[in-house]
Design a protein around this motif. Structure first.
Motif, PDB file in Angstrom:
ATOM      1  N   ARG A  55       1.035  -1.124   0.150  1.00 46.80           N
ATOM      2  CA  ARG A  55       0.048  -0.147   0.032  1.00 46.80           C
ATOM      3  C   ARG A  55       0.950   1.491  -0.165  1.00 46.80           C
ATOM      4  NH1 ARG A  55      -5.564   0.696   1.507  1.00 46.80           N
ATOM      5  NH2 ARG A  55      -5.226  -2.007   2.201  1.00 46.80           N
ATOM      6  N   ARG A  56       2.120   1.185   0.995  1.00 44.92           N
ATOM      7  CA  ARG A  56       3.263   2.383   0.547  1.00 44.92           C
ATOM      8  C   ARG A  56       3.919   2.776  -0.334  1.00 44.92           C
ATOM      9  NH1 ARG A  56       8.462   2.654   1.189  1.00 44.92           N
ATOM     10  NH2 ARG A  56       7.742   0.424   1.363  1.00 44.92           N
ATOM     11  N   ARG A  57       4.634   1.413  -0.893  1.00 41.03           N
ATOM     12  CA  ARG A  57       5.057   1.757  -2.375  1.00 41.03           C
ATOM     13  C   ARG A  57       4.118   1.973  -3.385  1.00 41.03           C
ATOM     14  NH1 ARG A  57       9.327  -0.951  -3.139  1.00 41.03           N
ATOM     15  NH2 ARG A  57      10.488  -1.767  -1.698  1.00 41.03           N
ATOM     16  N   LEU A  58       2.754   1.355  -3.508  1.00 36.84           N
ATOM     17  CA  LEU A  58       1.366   2.451  -4.419  1.00 36.84           C
ATOM     18  C   LEU A  58       1.109   3.719  -4.344  1.00 36.84           C
ATOM     19  CD1 LEU A  58      -0.586  -0.439  -4.638  1.00 36.84           C
ATOM     20  CD2 LEU A  58       0.264   0.399  -6.421  1.00 36.84           C
ATOM     21  N   ARG A  59       1.217   3.577  -2.835  1.00 39.36           N
ATOM     22  CA  ARG A  59       0.675   5.079  -2.367  1.00 39.36           C
ATOM     23  C   ARG A  59       2.581   6.081  -2.882  1.00 39.36           C
ATOM     24  NH1 ARG A  59      -0.389   4.928   2.202  1.00 39.36           N
ATOM     25  NH2 ARG A  59      -2.846   4.529   1.919  1.00 39.36           N
ATOM     26  N   ASP A  60       2.989   5.205  -2.711  1.00 39.08           N
ATOM     27  CA  ASP A  60       3.949   6.585  -2.433  1.00 39.08           C
ATOM     28  C   ASP A  60       4.429   6.824  -3.773  1.00 39.08           C
ATOM     29  OD1 ASP A  60       3.902   6.970   0.011  1.00 39.08           O
ATOM     30  OD2 ASP A  60       6.018   6.311   0.235  1.00 39.08           O
ATOM     31  N   GLY A  61       4.483   6.237  -4.343  1.00 40.51           N
ATOM     32  CA  GLY A  61       4.870   5.768  -5.960  1.00 40.51           C
ATOM     33  C   GLY A  61       3.962   7.070  -7.022  1.00 40.51           C
ATOM     34  N   ALA A  62       2.911   6.836  -6.656  1.00 41.48           N
ATOM     35  CA  ALA A  62       1.890   7.477  -7.406  1.00 41.48           C
ATOM     36  C   ALA A  62       2.050   9.177  -7.309  1.00 41.48           C
ATOM     37  CB  ALA A  62       0.327   6.964  -7.471  1.00 41.48           C
ATOM     38  N   ALA A  63       2.461   9.458  -5.618  1.00 41.17           N
ATOM     39  CA  ALA A  63       2.451  10.913  -5.291  1.00 41.17           C
ATOM     40  C   ALA A  63       3.332  11.351  -6.550  1.00 41.17           C
ATOM     41  CB  ALA A  63       2.390  10.555  -3.796  1.00 41.17           C
ATOM     42  N   ALA A  64       5.028  10.586  -6.723  1.00 43.96           N
ATOM     43  CA  ALA A  64       5.625  10.629  -7.435  1.00 43.96           C
ATOM     44  C   ALA A  64       5.023  11.075  -8.983  1.00 43.96           C
ATOM     45  CB  ALA A  64       7.144  10.107  -7.213  1.00 43.96           C
TER      46      ALA A  64
ATOM     47  N   GLY B 146       2.358  12.858  -9.348  1.00 43.06           N
ATOM     48  CA  GLY B 146       1.487  13.431  -8.465  1.00 43.06           C
ATOM     49  C   GLY B 146      -0.188  13.424  -8.848  1.00 43.06           C
ATOM     50  N   VAL B 147       0.243  11.675  -8.793  1.00 38.39           N
ATOM     51  CA  VAL B 147      -1.565  10.776  -8.834  1.00 38.39           C
ATOM     52  C   VAL B 147      -1.827  10.547  -7.283  1.00 38.39           C
ATOM     53  CG1 VAL B 147      -2.185   9.348  -9.470  1.00 38.39           C
ATOM     54  CG2 VAL B 147      -1.249  10.404 -10.562  1.00 38.39           C
ATOM     55  N   GLN B 148      -2.505  10.780  -6.470  1.00 37.11           N
ATOM     56  CA  GLN B 148      -2.745  10.652  -5.386  1.00 37.11           C
ATOM     57  C   GLN B 148      -4.203   9.888  -5.744  1.00 37.11           C
ATOM     58  OE1 GLN B 148      -1.705  12.396  -2.723  1.00 37.11           O
ATOM     59  NE2 GLN B 148      -0.263  13.363  -4.406  1.00 37.11           N
ATOM     60  N   LEU B 149      -3.824   8.892  -4.604  1.00 37.83           N
ATOM     61  CA  LEU B 149      -5.098   7.115  -4.927  1.00 37.83           C
ATOM     62  C   LEU B 149      -5.749   7.626  -3.862  1.00 37.83           C
ATOM     63  CD1 LEU B 149      -1.836   4.577  -5.452  1.00 37.83           C
ATOM     64  CD2 LEU B 149      -4.151   6.115  -7.808  1.00 37.83           C
ATOM     65  N   GLY B 150      -7.052   7.735  -3.748  1.00 38.73           N
ATOM     66  CA  GLY B 150      -8.517   7.221  -2.587  1.00 38.73           C
ATOM     67  C   GLY B 150      -7.445   5.641  -2.299  1.00 38.73           C
ATOM     68  N   GLU B 151      -8.390   5.319  -1.110  1.00 36.49           N
ATOM     69  CA  GLU B 151      -8.797   4.307  -0.457  1.00 36.49           C
ATOM     70  C   GLU B 151      -8.957   3.201  -1.510  1.00 36.49           C
ATOM     71  OE1 GLU B 151      -7.684   2.750   2.205  1.00 36.49           O
ATOM     72  OE2 GLU B 151      -6.207   4.508   2.781  1.00 36.49           O
ATOM     73  N   ASP B 152     -10.578   3.060  -1.977  1.00 39.44           N
ATOM     74  CA  ASP B 152     -11.533   2.089  -2.895  1.00 39.44           C
ATOM     75  C   ASP B 152     -10.269   1.685  -4.228  1.00 39.44           C
ATOM     76  OD1 ASP B 152     -11.078   4.906  -4.235  1.00 39.44           O
ATOM     77  OD2 ASP B 152     -12.893   5.000  -5.214  1.00 39.44           O
ATOM     78  N   ALA B 153      -9.460   2.910  -4.459  1.00 37.09           N
ATOM     79  CA  ALA B 153      -8.826   2.722  -5.595  1.00 37.09           C
ATOM     80  C   ALA B 153      -7.309   1.514  -5.823  1.00 37.09           C
ATOM     81  CB  ALA B 153      -7.890   4.562  -6.466  1.00 37.09           C
TER      82      ALA B 153
END
Length: 224
Positions: free
Chosen positions: A15-24, A26-33
């Motif tokens: 979850r952390r890898r997905l959230r941090d990678g997406a943020a790099a 410029g993509v903010q992922l919601g919990e459902d995504a």
């Protein structure tokens, strides 16, 4: 059966890898995504052992080199809105189409794949991910162009078709103003001109950590 502490730790790291990678990107992922991406990751990991869908087999590499990179086109495609109809040409393991659909929730994401075994994987993934507009098309991009001329808002492709061939089929699939987004490596972009498209907007990415580099070529279908 309850999950052990090791399973929970792996889920937390993924979850952390997905959230941090997406943020790099410029993509903010919601919990459902995030939940949907983790479900897709689990399906991909199982089928990858049997079919070798992608080269990497450990979870961290699947996330870092495939799921996260696929999300780079989210800012490009998001302005099309939730009613958009998109297609991933030569989808293979569902990349980039499935991660994009999970993040964007378009009306429809066509996963176009001519190889039977890979199409079977895509159907299994779609069954696990209802409500995200995934539709499997077992066939070629050329065949789809004959069925859906001028009906799509965007097409994406991850290094499966030469740029000239991609633009040719995309010109037949897209409405005027539609977008074609191709994922390429680090080599200088191929200088391909087309009467049907504006010049490419070249977007280069270098992500932290593994220092992954890739390029997006974004073109708009001309109105005339």
């Amino acid at each position: 059966m309850s999950r052990g502490s090791g399973d929970k730790a792996r889920d937390t790291d993924a979850r952390r890898r997905l959230r941090d990678g997406a943020a790099a990107l410029g993509v903010q992922l919601g919990e459902d995504a995030l939940e949907a991406l983790l479900a897709y990751l689990g399906e991909l990991a199982v089928w990858n052992q049997r079919l070798n869908l992608v080269g990497e087999h450990d979870e961290a590499s699947l996330i870092d080199r495939h799921l996260v990179d696929a999300l780079a086109a989210v800012p490009v495609l998001a302005p099309l809105g939730h009613e958009a109809r998109l297609a991933d040409l030569g989808s293979g393991a569902g990349l980039p189409g499935i991660p994009l659909a999970l993040a964007l929730r378009p009306r429809e994401m066509l996963l176009v794949e001519p190889r039977q075994k890979r199409a079977s994987f895509l159907r299994a993934a779609a069954r696990r991910l209802p409500g995200f507009g995934l539709r499997i098309v077992e066939g070629t991009a050329e065949q789809l162009a004959g069925q859906e001329p001028g009906q799509l808002d965007a097409v994406v492709s991850r290094a499966t078709l030469p740029e000239e061939e991609l633009l040719d089929v995309a010109a037949r699939l897209l409405r005027p103003g539609g977008l074609v987004v191709s994922y390429r490596g680090t080599a200088p972009p191929v200088d391909v001109s087309s009467d049907a498209f504006n010049d490419a907007d070249v977007r280069r990415y270098e992500l932290p950590g593994a220092r992954r580099r890739f390029t997006l070529l974004v073109r708009e279908r001309r109105f005339t």
